[in-house]
Design an enzyme around this catalytic site. Structure first.
Site, PDB file in Angstrom:
ATOM      1  N   GLY A   1     -29.744  -8.749 -35.542  1.00 58.90           N
ATOM      2  CA  GLY A   1     -28.538  -9.090 -36.305  1.00 58.90           C
ATOM      3  C   GLY A   1     -28.904  -9.804 -37.582  1.00 58.90           C
ATOM      4  N   ASP A   2     -28.272 -10.985 -37.818  1.00 57.97           N
ATOM      5  CA  ASP A   2     -28.563 -11.776 -39.022  1.00 57.97           C
ATOM      6  C   ASP A   2     -29.356 -13.020 -38.677  1.00 57.97           C
ATOM      7  OD1 ASP A   2     -26.581 -12.968 -37.579  1.00 57.97           O
ATOM      8  OD2 ASP A   2     -25.385 -13.586 -39.331  1.00 57.97           O
ATOM      9  N   GLU A   3     -30.157 -12.984 -37.611  1.00 59.94           N
ATOM     10  CA  GLU A   3     -30.899 -14.139 -37.128  1.00 59.94           C
ATOM     11  C   GLU A   3     -32.396 -13.921 -37.391  1.00 59.94           C
ATOM     12  OE1 GLU A   3     -29.941 -17.014 -33.468  1.00 59.94           O
ATOM     13  OE2 GLU A   3     -30.753 -15.068 -32.883  1.00 59.94           O
TER      14      GLU A   3
ATOM     15  N   LEU B   1     -27.455 -16.296 -40.924  1.00 55.29           N
ATOM     16  CA  LEU B   1     -26.622 -16.145 -42.123  1.00 55.29           C
ATOM     17  C   LEU B   1     -25.170 -16.507 -41.803  1.00 55.29           C
ATOM     18  CD1 LEU B   1     -28.007 -12.796 -43.607  1.00 55.29           C
ATOM     19  CD2 LEU B   1     -28.725 -15.138 -44.079  1.00 55.29           C
TER      20      LEU B   1
END
Length: 629
Positions: free
Chosen positions: A536-538, A495
């Site tokens: 995380g955002d992965e 993201l």
């Protein structure tokens, strides 16, 4: 002789001592039967054999691992052998071996032999019976009844004319012979009924034969004619030699039986006492019919009455024991039923066709089925159709092994629709007549299985989004490697500007945005594809059996879905992401993941565009819509 070692020949063990005894016995007996031998020579030879017997008994007693009971027995009969040797020496050196034999001489010899016989009898009587007290009492009554029956036979021989014989010496000898025969019978009966003996089988056979032959020779000591003296001498020598053979056989067989004992399973009951009752009644009837109530007849009456009385006492003990056994069985049955009735585990008994013969009350708790209604029905008929195959497989596996057990977990539905898990142990007991079925014990492990599934899910899934984590993704890749090689695609998604959402709106909003992203990723892929969160955002998307064009189309579909605004905690947000794509064989997952990571960072740098190779570029970042801050 003490250091002689048995030698092997042709697969058999040859013992020099036993061979020498057999050779001497054969040669001596043949010589005694073929030609007259002076009585003094026979007495001297018998004395030597009895001394040899005592010495061989000493070898047996010296064995280190011999049982104490066997040691006492062989030590005792060794003393008896020495007493018999003294009797032969007294006969030899006292001039008692030359006819005519006086009555006092015969009585003296008889007393010596009687002492030896008494010692043998005591050795047999003193051998301990390893059994409970009541069982020991029953055994003694059985032996006593049988021995009284044989004593009646001995009484018949001791009083041949119906009254006491005038020849006192003959009476003494007859009584002594009868005592020796009763000794052999006592030992055999005790061994048969108790199942224990202080000697090995080979030694027992030789001892029994020696006692029987010795009893026969003593019985005919005053009855044989002078022409039969050779047969009598041969029998007496054979008896002594058999005792010596027994001692040597005991010594040799203790190599395999270090304790020197013979133990076998004691029979549950013996018919010998009842045979004794029948035999004594027949002897009594025959005696009264033939001679009336003479001295011998009255003795037969007393003997028959004694046997019947002993058997009656024995039966009374048996009835008392049976009553106690029935009470104990009722108590155990009541306790077993109580345990089964109140046990949380389910117990089933099914036949070879899977029909329920018994079901414990726990069936109601586990499946919501009445146990009484389950009896007579197939076990699979109590289950839903989708639960039955696992039970059928369990029964098939346990029936394939006649003496085996099968353990596994089974899933079943309760009558209320809830899912229950049970750990089942199926044991094949079809070959046992008292059971004649398969016993299935099932323990309810629903809570444990639910906890296990929860822990497994937590270990393999992301706690926030519920997506698979890296561990489950790797497991999925390992499973794919067992399938035919095909082309796969790895999409690595990150993201854009997600950190600003956390900083400006707070982590709770950021977490909810990640949940929205995860839901939209699931909707953009096929059921055979895998979406995972690395952290995380992965995120990672694993596309199975696709092409580069298909992977690019999926990536565009994802970007379009993420761009749709979402209301989170009063904020209108749209997600932007950069996606890196790598296409290749599923055998190269790690390499594809690295290529996708490189492609993703290139997509972040150039901001737009797609390359049809290992890398494509995506667009845009992630930030709140205007007016939502």
């Amino acid at each position: 002789m003490n250091g002689s070692v048995p030698q092997r020949h042709g697969g058999r063990v040859l013992d020099p001592v036993l061979g020498a005894l057999a050779a001497v016995a054969l040669a001596s007996i043949v010589a005694l039967l073929r030609a007259p031998v002076p009585a003094g020579v026979v007495d001297g030879l018998q004395a030597a054999v009895w001394v040899l017997f005592a010495w061989l008994c000493r070898q047996v007693v010296a064995k280190r691992r011999i049982a104490p009971a066997a040691r006492r027995f062989w030590r005792c009969i060794a003393v008896a052998g020495l007493v018999f040797a003294v009797g032969n020496l007294v006969t030899l050196f006292g001039g008692l071996s030359r006819p005519p034999r006086s009555e006092p001489a015969v009585i003296l010899w008889t007393l010596l032999v009687a002492v030896g016989v008494a010692i043998l009898g005591w050795a047999m009587y003193a051998f301990p019976l390893v059994m409970p007290c009541r069982a020991r009492a029953r055994l003694r009554l059985d032996v006593a009844a049988i021995m009284v029956a044989f004593a009646m036979l001995a009484w018949h021989l001791c009083v041949p004319g119906g009254s006491a014989p005038l020849n006192t010496a003959r009476l003494y000898v007859t009584v002594l012979a009868s005592a020796m025969a009763l000794l052999a019978v006592f030992g055999a009966v005790k061994l048969l009924i108790s199942g224990n003996a202080p000697f090995t089988p080979g030694a027992g056979v030789a001892l029994g034969a020696g006692v029987v032959i010795g009893a026969w020779s003593v019985l005919h000591l005053l009855n044989l004619q002078a022409t039969d003296a050779r047969l009598l001498n041969a029998a007496q020598l054979a008896s002594a030699l058999l005792f010596a053979v027994a001692a040597r056989a005991q010594y040799l067989q203790m190599g395999a039986r270090p304790s020197g004992l013979t133990k076998r399973r004691r029979p549950a009951h013996s018919r010998l006492p009842y045979l004794a009752v029948a035999a004594t009644q027949l002897m009594l009837v025959a005696e009264v019919w033939r001679s009336g109530l003479s001295l011998r007849g009255w003795g037969m009456v007393v003997g028959a009455g004694t046997v019947v009385t002993l058997v009656m006492f024995r039966q009374n003990l048996a009835f008392a024991d049976n009553a106690q056994l029935l009470d104990r069985m009722r108590h155990q049955e009541k306790r077993f039923r109580s345990l089964v009735q109140h046990a949380s585990d389910l117990t089933l008994l099914v036949d070879a066709d899977g029909v329920v013969g018994y079901a414990s009350p726990a069936l109601r708790d586990l499946l919501g089925v009445d146990p009484r209604q389950a009896v007579g029905r197939p076990l699979t008929g109590l289950l839903r159709p989708d639960d039955a195959p696992a039970v059928e497989k369990l029964l098939a596996d346990v029936l394939a092994d006649p003496a085996g057990s099968v353990r596994r977990q089974l899933k079943a539905h309760h009558a209320d629709g809830s899912i229950r898990w049970g750990e089942a142990l199926a044991t094949n007991r079809l070959q046992e007549p008292d059971v004649a079925g398969v016993i299935i014990n099932i323990r309810d492990v629903t809570e444990a299985r639910s906890l296990q599934d929860l822990l497994r899910h937590q270990a393999t899934h992301d706690e926030l989004t519920g997506l698979p984590n890296r561990a489950l993704l790797n497991e999925k890749v390992r499973q794919l490697r067992h399938e035919p090689v095909r082309q796969e695609a790895v999409l690595l998604l990150d993201l854009d500007d997600f950190k600003s959402v956390n900083d400006e709106l707070g982590h709770p909003v950021g977490d909810q945005l990640l949940v929205v992203v995860a839901d939209r990723l699931r909707r953009c892929v096929r059921p055979t594809d895998t979406v995972a969160r690395l952290g995380g955002d992965e995120f990672v998307v694993l596309l199975t059996g696709t092409t580069t064009e298909g992977a690019v189309a999926t990536a565009r579909r994802i970007l379009s879905a993420l761009a749709e605004p979402a209301m989170i905690d009063g904020h209108r947000l749209s997600a932007r992401a950069s996606i890196g794509i790598a296409v290749g064989s599923d055998r190269q997952f790690d390499a594809l993941l690295r290529d996708a990571d490189i492609a993703m960072y290139e997509a972040k740098r150039d901001g737009s565009g797609i390359q049809v190779h290992a890398r494509v570029t995506g667009v845009a970042g992630l930030r709140p819509e205007p007016g939502t801050e």
